[in-house]
Design an enzyme around this catalytic site. Structure first.
Site, PDB file in Angstrom:
ATOM      1  N   GLY A 250       0.293 107.597  81.048  1.00 51.58           N
ATOM      2  CA  GLY A 250       1.208 107.249  82.130  1.00 51.58           C
ATOM      3  C   GLY A 250       0.571 107.373  83.503  1.00 51.58           C
ATOM      4  N   SER A 251      -0.229 108.409  83.702  1.00 53.08           N
ATOM      5  CA  SER A 251      -0.849 108.610  85.018  1.00 53.08           C
ATOM      6  C   SER A 251      -1.756 107.440  85.371  1.00 53.08           C
ATOM      7  CB  SER A 251      -1.665 109.905  85.030  1.00 53.08           C
ATOM      8  OG  SER A 251      -0.843 111.015  84.759  1.00 53.08           O
TER       9      SER A 251
ATOM     10  N   GLN B  84       9.676 108.331  81.689  1.00 54.34           N
ATOM     11  CA  GLN B  84      10.763 109.110  81.082  1.00 54.34           C
ATOM     12  C   GLN B  84      11.902 108.219  80.580  1.00 54.34           C
ATOM     13  OE1 GLN B  84      11.004 112.449  80.550  1.00 54.34           O
ATOM     14  NE2 GLN B  84       9.088 113.006  81.549  1.00 54.34           N
TER      15      GLN B  84
ATOM     16  N   THR C  12     -13.812 100.667  75.268  1.00 58.10           N
ATOM     17  CA  THR C  12     -13.409 100.348  73.900  1.00 58.10           C
ATOM     18  C   THR C  12     -11.986 100.843  73.655  1.00 58.10           C
ATOM     19  OG1 THR C  12     -15.692 100.555  73.202  1.00 58.10           O
ATOM     20  CG2 THR C  12     -14.030 100.657  71.464  1.00 58.10           C
TER      21      THR C  12
ATOM     22  N   CYS D 221       3.174 120.248  85.018  1.00 57.56           N
ATOM     23  CA  CYS D 221       1.925 120.421  85.771  1.00 57.56           C
ATOM     24  C   CYS D 221       2.069 121.534  86.788  1.00 57.56           C
ATOM     25  CB  CYS D 221       1.559 119.141  86.509  1.00 57.56           C
ATOM     26  SG  CYS D 221       2.183 117.679  85.749  1.00 57.56           S
TER      27      CYS D 221
HETATM   28  C1  LIG Z   1       4.576 112.477  81.926  1.00 63.61           C
HETATM   29  C2  LIG Z   1       4.796 111.623  83.115  1.00 63.61           C
HETATM   30  C3  LIG Z   1       3.735 110.934  83.716  1.00 63.61           C
HETATM   31  C4  LIG Z   1       2.312 111.106  83.284  1.00 63.61           C
HETATM   32  O1  LIG Z   1       2.056 110.574  82.017  1.00 63.61           O
HETATM   33  P1  LIG Z   1       0.725 111.042  81.252  1.00 63.61           P
HETATM   34  O2  LIG Z   1       0.726 110.211  80.007  1.00 63.61           O
HETATM   35  O3  LIG Z   1       0.905 112.492  80.972  1.00 63.61           O
HETATM   36  O4  LIG Z   1      -0.429 110.756  82.128  1.00 63.61           O
HETATM   37  C5  LIG Z   1       4.018 110.101  84.772  1.00 63.61           C
HETATM   38  N1  LIG Z   1       5.277 109.970  85.235  1.00 63.61           N
HETATM   39  C6  LIG Z   1       6.313 110.603  84.682  1.00 63.61           C
HETATM   40  C7  LIG Z   1       7.673 110.384  85.211  1.00 63.61           C
HETATM   41  C8  LIG Z   1       6.111 111.463  83.609  1.00 63.61           C
HETATM   42  O5  LIG Z   1       7.140 112.103  83.077  1.00 63.61           O
END
Ligand SMILES: *Cc1c(COP(=O)(O)O)cnc(C)c1O
Length: 397
Positions: free
Chosen positions: A72-73, A181, A239, A326
């Protein structure tokens, strides 16, 4: 025997057995590189294509609009840097977001500020929601991008993404939503939402960690975060993580196939949690009572520290969190709760419980037994609580 309840699904979820089973062959049997022309490579490429189609279908996108990432990041970074780059080409260097985004968004925006972009972080209303009117009022002729999260990860409130998207469309501003989320927990239809880009992460819906995807509407020219080969239509070198991507596709299918039923089930669990926890004196539910994702609740309990609460709950068999995973190791109050206008004293004592379709009603009963016990215990030892009770300092809740 002590029951142990995992109620921290907003931090991460367990891998689903179906996803694990789908992934297994791709670790050791089908191990080809999807870019290779030989048949092992082509089998990997076929799995990749099938996964792309499944992920696209789950959010009503075309498979060509799905770009797999390392989570997600990374998807958030790529979306925001894309909006910034497209804007800069037209001399537009203003970005709108909110004060309660995930750090993957906030820190990317902070980096852009240092590079000369101007960022407006909209304040959040006390109920944990920003409105389309707030966004409309902040849009300027030089606005390049609006990035607003779908579901807040700490308090679970849902933002009016479709309306915000409509405002952005009308004004010709690119719109990204961090839907990490939301995907797998509430219906997500990129067309109905009027979004140009949308981020997701597999491990928030019982897929594997370290894999996610960025949806980018056709015609949105992504910039690369990772330079390399021609993978992901040249927009993400490296990859492909085939087992992870296959697992993500299996998990998103599973999470979305009975979504209505699952939402009703999880909402009932959440309502029971809210009712039970609201009985604790001097407690407060953070975020709108209704406009929230089924499984996440966030409470403040006056007079206690979030950290102590979490450690004692763990002893009592409840895995919870004080907001963002975090930051829960630090003593700083949550930026999300501060964005809602809560005072520092209260923002310290918050508890996030996030349940989903894997949790049971018995587990909710266990939580509702453990939390009041721990709150009472910690308050009995708390000098802050003592002063509140003696009237030396006024109760804020
Ligand atoms: C968990 C989360 C992320 C980060 O996702 P990762 O896969 O851990 O990098 C970004 N935004 C929200 C709202 C999240 O809950």
């Amino acid at each position: 025997m002590l029951m142990y309840v995992y109620a921290d699904n907003a931090a991460t979820t367990a891998l689903s057995p179906r996803a694990l089973e789908a992934m297994m062959p791709y670790f050791s049997q089908v191990y080809g590189n999807a870019s290779s022309l030989h048949s092992p490579g082509q089998r990997a490429a076929e799995a990749l294509q099938k996964a792309r189609e499944d992920v696209a279908a789950a959010i009503n996108a075309d498979f060509k609009e799905i770009y797999f990432t390392g989570g997600g990041s990374e998807a958030d970074n790529q979306a925001i840097l894309t909006g910034a780059a497209i804007g800069a080409r037209k001399g537009k260097k203003h970005i709108i977001s909110t004060a309660f985004e995930h750090h993957a968004v906030l820190h990317t925006l902070a980096k852009l500020e240092k590079e000369g972009y101007e960022v407006t972080l909209l304040p959040v209303h006390e109920n944990g929601v920003v409105t389309a009117q707030d966004v409309a009022a902040a849009i300027r002729p030089d606005t390049a991008l609006v990035t607003i999260m779908f579901v807040n990860n700490e308090i679970g409130t849902i933002q009016p993404i479709a309306q915000i998207g409509a405002v952005c469309r009308e004004k010709g501003v690119l719109f990204h939503t961090d839907a990490v989320q939301a995907v797998g927990h509430v219906p997500v239809d990129v067309k109905a939402l009027n979004v140009d880009m949308l981020s997701m992460a597999a491990h928030k819906f019982h897929g594997p960690k370290g894999v996610g995807a960025l949806y980018a509407r056709k015609g949105v020219p992504l910039v690369n975060v990772i330079e390399g080969g021609q993978q992901e239509r040249g927009k993400r070198g490296g990859t492909e993580n085939i087992p992870g991507i296959v697992g993500m596709a299996a998990a998103i299918k599973e999470a979305t196939e009975n979504l209505d039923e699952d939402m009703a089930y999880v909402t009932a669990l959440r309502e029971k949690l809210i009712e039970g926890l609201s009985k604790i004196p001097h407690s407060r539910l953070n975020g709108d009572r209704q406009q929230r994702v089924p499984g996440t609740v966030n409470f403040c309990f006056e007079g206690i520290e979030g950290e102590g609460l979490l450690l004692w709950l763990d002893q009592k068999g409840v895995a919870a969190s004080s907001g963002s995973a975090c930051t829960s190791g630090s003593l700083d109050p949550s930026h999300v709760l501060l964005a809602l206008g809560l005072p520092h004293e209260i923002a310290h004592g918050s508890l996030r419980l996030s349940v989903d379709r894997w949790n049971t009603e018995e587990e909710i009963d266990h939580i509702l037994q453990a939390v009041p016990e721990v709150v009472d215990y910690l308050r009995a030892m708390s000098p802050v609580w003592d002063e509140l009770e003696r009237g030396v300092t006024p109760h804020l809740i």
